[in-house]
Design a protein around this motif. Structure first.
Motif, PDB file in Angstrom:
ATOM      1  N   GLU A 150     -91.105 107.179  77.215  1.00  0.00           N
ATOM      2  CA  GLU A 150     -89.818 106.500  77.296  1.00  0.00           C
ATOM      3  C   GLU A 150     -88.701 107.362  76.708  1.00  0.00           C
ATOM      4  O   GLU A 150     -88.949 108.235  75.873  1.00  0.00           O
ATOM      5  CB  GLU A 150     -89.892 105.168  76.547  1.00  0.00           C
ATOM      6  CG  GLU A 150     -90.816 104.150  77.186  1.00  0.00           C
ATOM      7  CD  GLU A 150     -90.754 102.804  76.507  1.00  0.00           C
ATOM      8  OE1 GLU A 150     -91.369 101.858  77.025  1.00  0.00           O
ATOM      9  OE2 GLU A 150     -90.096 102.690  75.457  1.00  0.00           O
ATOM     10  N   GLU A 156     -85.930 108.291  74.285  1.00  0.00           N
ATOM     11  CA  GLU A 156     -85.880 108.030  72.848  1.00  0.00           C
ATOM     12  C   GLU A 156     -84.579 108.556  72.259  1.00  0.00           C
ATOM     13  O   GLU A 156     -84.154 109.672  72.560  1.00  0.00           O
ATOM     14  CB  GLU A 156     -87.073 108.724  72.180  1.00  0.00           C
ATOM     15  CG  GLU A 156     -87.164 108.544  70.688  1.00  0.00           C
ATOM     16  CD  GLU A 156     -88.365 109.273  70.112  1.00  0.00           C
ATOM     17  OE1 GLU A 156     -89.233 108.596  69.541  1.00  0.00           O
ATOM     18  OE2 GLU A 156     -88.423 110.510  70.257  1.00  0.00           O
ATOM     19  N   GLY A 157     -83.959 107.744  71.436  1.00  0.00           N
ATOM     20  CA  GLY A 157     -82.717 108.146  70.814  1.00  0.00           C
ATOM     21  C   GLY A 157     -82.932 109.207  69.750  1.00  0.00           C
ATOM     22  O   GLY A 157     -83.903 109.142  68.989  1.00  0.00           O
ATOM     23  N   THR A 205     -76.807 102.572  66.855  1.00  0.00           N
ATOM     24  CA  THR A 205     -77.911 102.145  67.692  1.00  0.00           C
ATOM     25  C   THR A 205     -78.481 103.295  68.512  1.00  0.00           C
ATOM     26  O   THR A 205     -77.756 104.173  68.971  1.00  0.00           O
ATOM     27  CB  THR A 205     -77.484 101.024  68.647  1.00  0.00           C
ATOM     28  OG1 THR A 205     -78.629 100.560  69.356  1.00  0.00           O
ATOM     29  CG2 THR A 205     -76.448 101.505  69.648  1.00  0.00           C
ATOM     30  N   SER A 242     -80.671 102.451  71.035  1.00  0.00           N
ATOM     31  CA  SER A 242     -81.226 101.762  72.193  1.00  0.00           C
ATOM     32  C   SER A 242     -80.532 102.237  73.453  1.00  0.00           C
ATOM     33  O   SER A 242     -79.316 102.054  73.600  1.00  0.00           O
ATOM     34  CB  SER A 242     -81.026 100.248  72.043  1.00  0.00           C
ATOM     35  OG  SER A 242     -81.646  99.769  70.879  1.00  0.00           O
ATOM     36  N   GLU A 292     -80.261 101.111  76.391  1.00  0.00           N
ATOM     37  CA  GLU A 292     -79.585 100.096  77.215  1.00  0.00           C
ATOM     38  C   GLU A 292     -78.191  99.768  76.704  1.00  0.00           C
ATOM     39  O   GLU A 292     -77.402  99.146  77.409  1.00  0.00           O
ATOM     40  CB  GLU A 292     -80.434  98.820  77.278  1.00  0.00           C
ATOM     41  CG  GLU A 292     -80.685  98.159  75.942  1.00  0.00           C
ATOM     42  CD  GLU A 292     -81.954  98.657  75.261  1.00  0.00           C
ATOM     43  OE1 GLU A 292     -82.436  99.746  75.635  1.00  0.00           O
ATOM     44  OE2 GLU A 292     -82.444  97.958  74.361  1.00  0.00           O
ATOM     45  N   ARG A 293     -77.858 100.179  75.489  1.00  0.00           N
ATOM     46  CA  ARG A 293     -76.539  99.905  74.935  1.00  0.00           C
ATOM     47  C   ARG A 293     -75.487 100.895  75.411  1.00  0.00           C
ATOM     48  O   ARG A 293     -74.300 100.678  75.205  1.00  0.00           O
ATOM     49  CB  ARG A 293     -76.603  99.943  73.414  1.00  0.00           C
ATOM     50  CG  ARG A 293     -77.531  98.904  72.790  1.00  0.00           C
ATOM     51  CD  ARG A 293     -77.015  97.487  72.934  1.00  0.00           C
ATOM     52  NE  ARG A 293     -75.678  97.342  72.415  1.00  0.00           N
ATOM     53  CZ  ARG A 293     -75.380  97.221  71.127  1.00  0.00           C
ATOM     54  NH1 ARG A 293     -76.342  97.213  70.225  1.00  0.00           N
ATOM     55  NH2 ARG A 293     -74.127  97.097  70.740  1.00  0.00           N
TER      56      ARG A 293
END
Length: 124
Positions: free
Chosen positions: A44, A46-47, A106, A108, A110-111
């Motif tokens: 996935e 990843e930040g 954040t 995430s 999706e943000r």
């Protein structure tokens, strides 16, 4: 709308360094946070490191703490990710992202509203 273009990826040996760049253009007044993400094959996204528009508020994920640094040049509308002491597990596509976030720290995906095409980093 905001456009993001990454550059600076490449192939390096373990222990080496790279500096990734992300240029933002368009309606940059509509964003207050930019961030770097990475995504390895089969994993996935990843930040890695967000940075607030003031350039002083930054954060680096624990997994790369002490090796990666995020910074910006507001005049040039550029955000940088300095990668150091690279390891083979850092091999991934690195993406620049941007958005207007109520919580700039954040990580995430999706943000974030805007994404670049990515730049590949390969560590051998």
């Amino acid at each position: 709308h905001v456009q993001l273009v990454e550059s600076g990826g490449g192939s390096v040996q373990a222990g080496g360094a790279l500096r990734l760049s992300c240029r933002a253009s368009g309606n940059t007044d509509s964003i207050n946070t930019m961030a770097w993400f990475h995504q390895a094959p089969g994993k996935e996204r990843e930040g890695v490191a967000p940075i607030f528009r003031d350039g002083f508020d930054t954060y680096v994920a624990d997994s790369v703490q002490g090796r990666f640094t995020v910074s910006q040049d507001k005049v040039k509308r550029m955000v940088y990710l300095q990668l150091g002491s690279l390891k083979p597990e850092d091999t991934a596509m690195y993406y620049c992202a941007a958005g207007w976030l109520s919580d700039w720290m954040t990580l995430s995906p999706e943000r974030y509203t805007y994404w670049g095409q990515g730049t590949q980093v390969t560590v051998s």
